[in-house]
Design a protein around this motif. Structure first.
Motif, PDB file in Angstrom:
ATOM      1  N   GLN A  65      63.278 -19.188  15.832  1.00  0.00           N
ATOM      2  CA  GLN A  65      62.243 -20.105  15.343  1.00  0.00           C
ATOM      3  C   GLN A  65      62.353 -20.308  13.843  1.00  0.00           C
ATOM      4  O   GLN A  65      62.180 -21.428  13.347  1.00  0.00           O
ATOM      5  N   VAL A  66      62.635 -19.221  13.108  1.00  0.00           N
ATOM      6  CA  VAL A  66      62.817 -19.341  11.665  1.00  0.00           C
ATOM      7  C   VAL A  66      63.974 -20.291  11.364  1.00  0.00           C
ATOM      8  O   VAL A  66      63.864 -21.188  10.506  1.00  0.00           O
ATOM      9  N   ALA A  67      65.084 -20.105  12.058  1.00  0.00           N
ATOM     10  CA  ALA A  67      66.259 -20.958  11.837  1.00  0.00           C
ATOM     11  C   ALA A  67      65.938 -22.417  12.165  1.00  0.00           C
ATOM     12  O   ALA A  67      66.361 -23.332  11.440  1.00  0.00           O
ATOM     13  N   GLN A  68      65.177 -22.649  13.236  1.00  0.00           N
ATOM     14  CA  GLN A  68      64.815 -24.015  13.611  1.00  0.00           C
ATOM     15  C   GLN A  68      63.946 -24.667  12.547  1.00  0.00           C
ATOM     16  O   GLN A  68      64.172 -25.825  12.158  1.00  0.00           O
ATOM     17  N   HIS A  69      62.951 -23.943  12.048  1.00  0.00           N
ATOM     18  CA  HIS A  69      62.082 -24.492  10.999  1.00  0.00           C
ATOM     19  C   HIS A  69      62.873 -24.766   9.725  1.00  0.00           C
ATOM     20  O   HIS A  69      62.614 -25.777   9.030  1.00  0.00           O
ATOM     21  N   GLU A  70      63.801 -23.916   9.397  1.00  0.00           N
ATOM     22  CA  GLU A  70      64.626 -24.152   8.200  1.00  0.00           C
ATOM     23  C   GLU A  70      65.470 -25.409   8.369  1.00  0.00           C
ATOM     24  O   GLU A  70      65.643 -26.178   7.414  1.00  0.00           O
ATOM     25  N   ARG A  71      65.975 -25.640   9.565  1.00  0.00           N
ATOM     26  CA  ARG A  71      66.739 -26.872   9.827  1.00  0.00           C
ATOM     27  C   ARG A  71      65.847 -28.103   9.706  1.00  0.00           C
ATOM     28  O   ARG A  71      66.284 -29.158   9.202  1.00  0.00           O
ATOM     29  N   GLU A  72      64.606 -27.996  10.144  1.00  0.00           N
ATOM     30  CA  GLU A  72      63.676 -29.132  10.041  1.00  0.00           C
ATOM     31  C   GLU A  72      63.376 -29.470   8.579  1.00  0.00           C
ATOM     32  O   GLU A  72      63.283 -30.643   8.214  1.00  0.00           O
TER      33      GLU A  72
END
Length: 325
Positions: free
Chosen positions: A133-140
């Motif tokens: 989830q952290v990685a996904q938010h950083e990509r966003e």
């Protein structure tokens, strides 16, 4: 012609009588046909009524058969489950004539303290974002920043192209005008197409920033407790794995009944690592949540706590691949 002769002559009168006779005969035949059809319809109605009753009875018989089959299947499943447990029990006690039970359920004071810290850790981590989830938010957030950077570039290029086009139009001769205007139009279209992504990229990035900020705040607030809990959980898992490995290393040592029912006494030769993973998960769950049921490895399925239920479901999923029919 005689005054007594009928109008049209005797021949016409005979034809008229024959026609009347034919019509009368046809009418009688039609009435008989109608009467026959009426009898056939009445007979068909009776047959249909009888057939409808037969269909209803057949449907009722089928429903009763399905209910009986369902009930029989449930009873058989119960019997099979009882036989599996009895088989494990017999296997256990037959082997006990030459072996000794290992104490997988024995929990020391140190393990109890580790279990308490591990439970706290699980509760806290359930409120945190996962690494994915952290990685996904950083990509966003990166996607939004890239959008802003592209917008700035298009704005700058459009201003430059517009100024260049104006100089070309005013020039004598105006040889750069048409090319400059076409570039301005192309950049304006690209800018318009780019703008449509703002509607979902911007709020997505805003939510991502808030989520990461909350995540960071929790880490700062409970950082030391999380580290302690994670360390305790790792230690507890290590002790559990050591006990299981020690049991396997000694041919005379036997697992408890609940373990034998769920996993058997020894791992399959071709799935040893998966078996150890499942064994560790179930024993760790029992230790963490003080489960002491002697038949069901994970205890009764009455867990209401979300965090505990998640761990129980994970252990159950790992056990499924070793379920014995």
């Amino acid at each position: 012609m005689s005054y007594d002769e009928p109008v049209g002559g005797y021949a016409a009168a005979r034809d008229l009588r024959r026609l009347e006779g034919t019509v009368s005969s046809n009418q009688r035949e039609l009435e008989e046909s109608v009467s026959s059809v009426r009898r056939d319809v009445e007979m068909l109605e009776g047959t249909t009524h009888d057939l409808s009753g037969d269909v209803e009875k057949l449907q009722q018989d089928v429903e009763e058969s399905v209910d009986e089959l369902t009930s029989t299947t449930a009873r058989q499943a119960t019997v099979i489950g009882r036989l599996v447990r009895q088989l494990a029990w017999l296997e256990q006690h037959v082997t006990l004539t030459t072996g000794r039970p290992t104490m997988l359920d024995e929990v020391t004071a140190s393990m109890k303290r580790s279990a308490t810290a591990a439970r706290t850790y699980e509760v806290m981590t359930s409120q945190l974002l996962t690494d994915a989830q952290v990685a996904q938010h950083e990509r966003e957030i990166v996607a939004w920043e890239k959008w802003e950077s592209t917008k700035d570039r298009l704005d700058t290029e459009l201003i430059t192209a517009t100024q260049s086009a104006l100089r070309g139009v005013n020039a004598v001769p105006a040889d750069g005008g048409p090319v400059g205007v076409a570039k301005v139009e192309s950049l304006a279209k690209e800018q318009k197409d780019h703008a449509q992504y703002k509607a979902w990229l911007k709020p997505q990035a805003s939510r991502a920033r808030r989520a990461l900020a909350d995540h960071k705040a929790l880490l700062e607030q409970f950082g030391s407790t999380l580290i302690t809990g994670k360390t305790a959980r790792t230690k507890l898992a290590g002790e559990v794995r050591t006990r299981i490995e020690a049991m396997l290393a000694e041919p005379d040592e036997l697992p408890p009944l609940w373990f034998s029912i769920a996993l058997g006494q020894r791992p399959p030769s071709d799935r040893r690592m998966k078996w150890l993973e499942a064994a560790e998960a179930v024993v760790l769950y029992r230790v963490m949540y003080d489960v002491n049921h002697q038949v069901d490895a994970l205890g009764p399925d009455t867990v209401t706590d979300a965090v505990q239920n998640k761990l129980r479901a994970n252990a159950a999923r790992l056990l499924e691949q070793f379920a014995r029919g």
